[in-house]
Design a protein around this motif. Structure first.
Motif, PDB file in Angstrom:
ATOM      1  N   HIS A 257       0.847  -1.186   0.000  1.00 32.15           N
ATOM      2  CA  HIS A 257       0.000   0.000   0.000  1.00 32.15           C
ATOM      3  C   HIS A 257       0.886   1.241   0.000  1.00 32.15           C
ATOM      4  O   HIS A 257       1.844   1.339   0.752  1.00 32.15           O
ATOM      5  N   HIS A 258       0.546   2.210  -0.861  1.00 30.39           N
ATOM      6  CA  HIS A 258       1.395   3.385  -1.081  1.00 30.39           C
ATOM      7  C   HIS A 258       0.565   4.641  -0.838  1.00 30.39           C
ATOM      8  O   HIS A 258      -0.536   4.772  -1.363  1.00 30.39           O
ATOM      9  N   GLU A 259       1.101   5.559  -0.050  1.00 31.07           N
ATOM     10  CA  GLU A 259       0.439   6.844   0.198  1.00 31.07           C
ATOM     11  C   GLU A 259       1.374   7.983  -0.180  1.00 31.07           C
ATOM     12  O   GLU A 259       2.572   7.933   0.104  1.00 31.07           O
ATOM     13  N   ILE A 260       0.802   8.995  -0.823  1.00 28.05           N
ATOM     14  CA  ILE A 260       1.544  10.195  -1.200  1.00 28.05           C
ATOM     15  C   ILE A 260       0.904  11.371  -0.484  1.00 28.05           C
ATOM     16  O   ILE A 260      -0.275  11.680  -0.713  1.00 28.05           O
ATOM     17  N   TYR A 261       1.651  12.035   0.371  1.00 22.23           N
ATOM     18  CA  TYR A 261       1.105  13.080   1.239  1.00 22.23           C
ATOM     19  C   TYR A 261       1.246  14.445   0.570  1.00 22.23           C
ATOM     20  O   TYR A 261       2.267  15.120   0.722  1.00 22.23           O
ATOM     21  N   LEU A 262       0.210  14.824  -0.164  1.00 21.27           N
ATOM     22  CA  LEU A 262       0.223  16.110  -0.860  1.00 21.27           C
ATOM     23  C   LEU A 262       0.116  17.269   0.114  1.00 21.27           C
ATOM     24  O   LEU A 262       0.459  18.406  -0.225  1.00 21.27           O
ATOM     25  N   SER A 263      -0.384  17.003   1.322  1.00 19.60           N
ATOM     26  CA  SER A 263      -0.452  18.012   2.386  1.00 19.60           C
ATOM     27  C   SER A 263       0.595  17.679   3.446  1.00 19.60           C
ATOM     28  O   SER A 263       0.932  16.509   3.660  1.00 19.60           O
ATOM     29  N   ASP A 264       1.093  18.695   4.118  1.00 18.11           N
ATOM     30  CA  ASP A 264       2.006  18.494   5.242  1.00 18.11           C
ATOM     31  C   ASP A 264       1.155  18.184   6.474  1.00 18.11           C
ATOM     32  O   ASP A 264       0.511  19.072   7.037  1.00 18.11           O
ATOM     33  N   PHE A 265       1.127  16.914   6.885  1.00 17.13           N
ATOM     34  CA  PHE A 265       0.235  16.526   7.984  1.00 17.13           C
ATOM     35  C   PHE A 265       0.677  17.093   9.326  1.00 17.13           C
ATOM     36  O   PHE A 265      -0.056  17.007  10.309  1.00 17.13           O
ATOM     37  N   ARG A 266       1.858  17.714   9.378  1.00 21.51           N
ATOM     38  CA  ARG A 266       2.298  18.360  10.616  1.00 21.51           C
ATOM     39  C   ARG A 266       1.684  19.747  10.772  1.00 21.51           C
ATOM     40  O   ARG A 266       1.680  20.301  11.876  1.00 21.51           O
ATOM     41  N   ARG A 267       1.148  20.292   9.674  1.00 22.71           N
ATOM     42  CA  ARG A 267       0.638  21.668   9.700  1.00 22.71           C
ATOM     43  C   ARG A 267      -0.784  21.803   9.154  1.00 22.71           C
ATOM     44  O   ARG A 267      -1.304  22.909   9.111  1.00 22.71           O
ATOM     45  N   THR A 268      -1.407  20.711   8.741  1.00 28.30           N
ATOM     46  CA  THR A 268      -2.717  20.756   8.092  1.00 28.30           C
ATOM     47  C   THR A 268      -3.764  20.083   8.965  1.00 28.30           C
ATOM     48  O   THR A 268      -3.515  19.014   9.535  1.00 28.30           O
ATOM     49  N   ALA A 269      -4.937  20.686   9.064  1.00 27.70           N
ATOM     50  CA  ALA A 269      -6.039  20.089   9.818  1.00 27.70           C
ATOM     51  C   ALA A 269      -6.403  18.743   9.205  1.00 27.70           C
ATOM     52  O   ALA A 269      -6.411  18.606   7.972  1.00 27.70           O
ATOM     53  N   PRO A 270      -6.699  17.723  10.030  1.00 21.89           N
ATOM     54  CA  PRO A 270      -6.963  16.376   9.512  1.00 21.89           C
ATOM     55  C   PRO A 270      -8.020  16.331   8.412  1.00 21.89           C
ATOM     56  O   PRO A 270      -7.857  15.601   7.425  1.00 21.89           O
ATOM     57  N   GLU A 271      -9.094  17.107   8.557  1.00 22.83           N
ATOM     58  CA  GLU A 271     -10.167  17.049   7.566  1.00 22.83           C
ATOM     59  C   GLU A 271      -9.786  17.652   6.221  1.00 22.83           C
ATOM     60  O   GLU A 271     -10.488  17.477   5.224  1.00 22.83           O
ATOM     61  N   ARG A 272      -8.644  18.345   6.158  1.00 23.07           N
ATOM     62  CA  ARG A 272      -8.210  18.989   4.915  1.00 23.07           C
ATOM     63  C   ARG A 272      -7.019  18.280   4.266  1.00 23.07           C
ATOM     64  O   ARG A 272      -6.531  18.723   3.227  1.00 23.07           O
ATOM     65  N   LEU A 273      -6.577  17.190   4.841  1.00 16.56           N
ATOM     66  CA  LEU A 273      -5.445  16.457   4.287  1.00 16.56           C
ATOM     67  C   LEU A 273      -5.787  15.883   2.916  1.00 16.56           C
ATOM     68  O   LEU A 273      -6.878  15.357   2.701  1.00 16.56           O
ATOM     69  N   ARG A 274      -4.835  15.975   1.994  1.00 18.08           N
ATOM     70  CA  ARG A 274      -4.997  15.422   0.653  1.00 18.08           C
ATOM     71  C   ARG A 274      -3.926  14.355   0.446  1.00 18.08           C
ATOM     72  O   ARG A 274      -2.740  14.658   0.485  1.00 18.08           O
ATOM     73  N   THR A 275      -4.381  13.121   0.246  1.00 18.78           N
ATOM     74  CA  THR A 275      -3.472  11.984   0.177  1.00 18.78           C
ATOM     75  C   THR A 275      -3.839  11.100  -1.003  1.00 18.78           C
ATOM     76  O   THR A 275      -4.995  10.686  -1.133  1.00 18.78           O
ATOM     77  N   ILE A 276      -2.863  10.804  -1.854  1.00 17.49           N
ATOM     78  CA  ILE A 276      -3.087   9.812  -2.902  1.00 17.49           C
ATOM     79  C   ILE A 276      -2.899   8.432  -2.289  1.00 17.49           C
ATOM     80  O   ILE A 276      -1.871   8.151  -1.661  1.00 17.49           O
ATOM     81  N   LEU A 277      -3.900   7.574  -2.463  1.00 15.73           N
ATOM     82  CA  LEU A 277      -3.844   6.194  -1.993  1.00 15.73           C
ATOM     83  C   LEU A 277      -3.633   5.297  -3.212  1.00 15.73           C
ATOM     84  O   LEU A 277      -4.428   5.330  -4.152  1.00 15.73           O
ATOM     85  N   ARG A 278      -2.586   4.502  -3.192  1.00 15.93           N
ATOM     86  CA  ARG A 278      -2.209   3.711  -4.371  1.00 15.93           C
ATOM     87  C   ARG A 278      -1.973   2.250  -3.972  1.00 15.93           C
ATOM     88  O   ARG A 278      -1.409   1.972  -2.920  1.00 15.93           O
ATOM     89  N   GLN A 279      -2.421   1.349  -4.846  1.00 16.39           N
ATOM     90  CA  GLN A 279      -2.192  -0.083  -4.639  1.00 16.39           C
ATOM     91  C   GLN A 279      -1.715  -0.739  -5.934  1.00 16.39           C
ATOM     92  O   GLN A 279      -2.450  -0.745  -6.924  1.00 16.39           O
ATOM     93  N   PRO A 280      -0.495  -1.280  -5.977  1.00 18.91           N
ATOM     94  CA  PRO A 280      -0.055  -2.035  -7.151  1.00 18.91           C
ATOM     95  C   PRO A 280      -0.944  -3.263  -7.365  1.00 18.91           C
ATOM     96  O   PRO A 280      -1.380  -3.910  -6.398  1.00 18.91           O
ATOM     97  N   VAL A 281      -1.195  -3.585  -8.623  1.00 18.95           N
ATOM     98  CA  VAL A 281      -2.075  -4.713  -8.957  1.00 18.95           C
ATOM     99  C   VAL A 281      -1.488  -5.478 -10.148  1.00 18.95           C
ATOM    100  O   VAL A 281      -0.596  -5.007 -10.848  1.00 18.95           O
ATOM    101  N   THR A 282      -2.049  -6.668 -10.357  1.00 26.47           N
ATOM    102  CA  THR A 282      -1.699  -7.482 -11.522  1.00 26.47           C
ATOM    103  C   THR A 282      -2.901  -8.328 -11.861  1.00 26.47           C
ATOM    104  O   THR A 282      -3.866  -8.421 -11.086  1.00 26.47           O
ATOM    105  N   GLU A 283      -2.867  -8.978 -13.001  1.00 27.73           N
ATOM    106  CA  GLU A 283      -3.949  -9.873 -13.378  1.00 27.73           C
ATOM    107  C   GLU A 283      -3.818 -11.169 -12.590  1.00 27.73           C
ATOM    108  O   GLU A 283      -2.698 -11.605 -12.262  1.00 27.73           O
ATOM    109  N   PRO A 284      -4.946 -11.795 -12.255  1.00 28.17           N
ATOM    110  CA  PRO A 284      -4.876 -13.054 -11.483  1.00 28.17           C
ATOM    111  C   PRO A 284      -4.106 -14.133 -12.227  1.00 28.17           C
ATOM    112  O   PRO A 284      -4.042 -14.137 -13.457  1.00 28.17           O
ATOM    113  N   ARG A 285      -3.510 -15.038 -11.462  1.00 31.18           N
ATOM    114  CA  ARG A 285      -2.817 -16.166 -12.070  1.00 31.18           C
ATOM    115  C   ARG A 285      -3.842 -17.073 -12.751  1.00 31.18           C
ATOM    116  O   ARG A 285      -4.954 -17.258 -12.264  1.00 31.18           O
ATOM    117  N   THR A 286      -3.433 -17.642 -13.861  1.00 31.39           N
ATOM    118  CA  THR A 286      -4.324 -18.568 -14.564  1.00 31.39           C
ATOM    119  C   THR A 286      -3.926 -20.010 -14.314  1.00 31.39           C
ATOM    120  O   THR A 286      -2.806 -20.285 -13.897  1.00 31.39           O
TER     121      THR A 286
END
Length: 208
Positions: free
Chosen positions: A179-208
């Motif tokens: 699981h990958h998160e990109i913190y576009l907001s500085d969470f040390r200085r930004t109110a929790p409700e205003r945080l902007r975070t990209i949530l990323r998950q690597p994926v692949t096709e199921p095994r056959t």
């Protein structure tokens, strides 16, 4: 005047939309990385990791501008997160069981020689406690699913549950990697409700 590159605008994978899951191809990217374990809210190692990454990232930026004539905006903090049971991210939220790697992306022209020189400069001035644990490494994620989350970190669970258990299997994919998160907001200085975070998950096709 040297043109300053903002990789958040140059690389499509750093753009995401709130409320929309998208499948993206993420190029191989180079990062400053440092590992840790445990609840980021209570672990001293987490704060020490941030204190080690940022001085090094800025030293590399200044070195690139001064010696190569290539200036850029220092990238935001990012994190890879994983646990033996990934449901700790969507159900129990037991942060004491989480492993993490904090990262800051650097340009692909950043080589080991530049990294070592920057580390020596930071060490000579005011050495952060965990500086010696930082490494320079390329991350290959490939195909990923991601979305922009606006709000507190603790409100991510529902967004991730829909990603993991609905969107990904519905599109014939399975989760791989961390699981990958990109913190576009500085969470040390930004109110929790205003945080902007990209949530990323690597994926692949199921095994056959």
């Amino acid at each position: 005047m040297t043109h300053k590159i903002d990789f958040k605008r140059e690389i499509d994978a750093y753009q995401a939309r709130n409320g929309r899951y998208e499948i993206v191809d993420v190029p191989d990217l180079r990062y400053l990385m440092i590992d840790g374990h445990g609840d980021p809210n209570t672990s001293s190692a987490f704060g020490q990791a941030i204190e080690a990454l940022y001085p090094l990232a800025y030293k590399l930026k200044f070195a690139s501008k001064q010696t190569l004539g290539r200036d850029y905006v220092v990238m935001p903090l990012e994190g890879l997160w994983w646990a033996e049971d990934m449901d700790t991210f969507t159900a129990s939220r037991d942060k004491s069981r989480w492993n993490w790697t904090l990262m800051i992306m650097v340009p692909d022209w950043t080589d080991e020689e530049m990294f070592v020189a920057a580390t020596e400069q930071v060490t000579a001035k005011n050495r952060p406690r965990r500086l010696h644990e930082v490494r320079l490494e390329t991350l290959s994620e490939g195909t990923c699913v991601q979305t922009l989350h606006v709000g507190s970190f603790d409100s991510e669970a529902e967004v991730l549950a829909r990603m993991h258990h609905d969107f990904i299997p519905r599109h014939g994919l399975r989760m791989v990697g961390k699981h990958h998160e990109i913190y576009l907001s500085d969470f040390r200085r930004t109110a929790p409700e205003r945080l902007r975070t990209i949530l990323r998950q690597p994926v692949t096709e199921p095994r056959t």
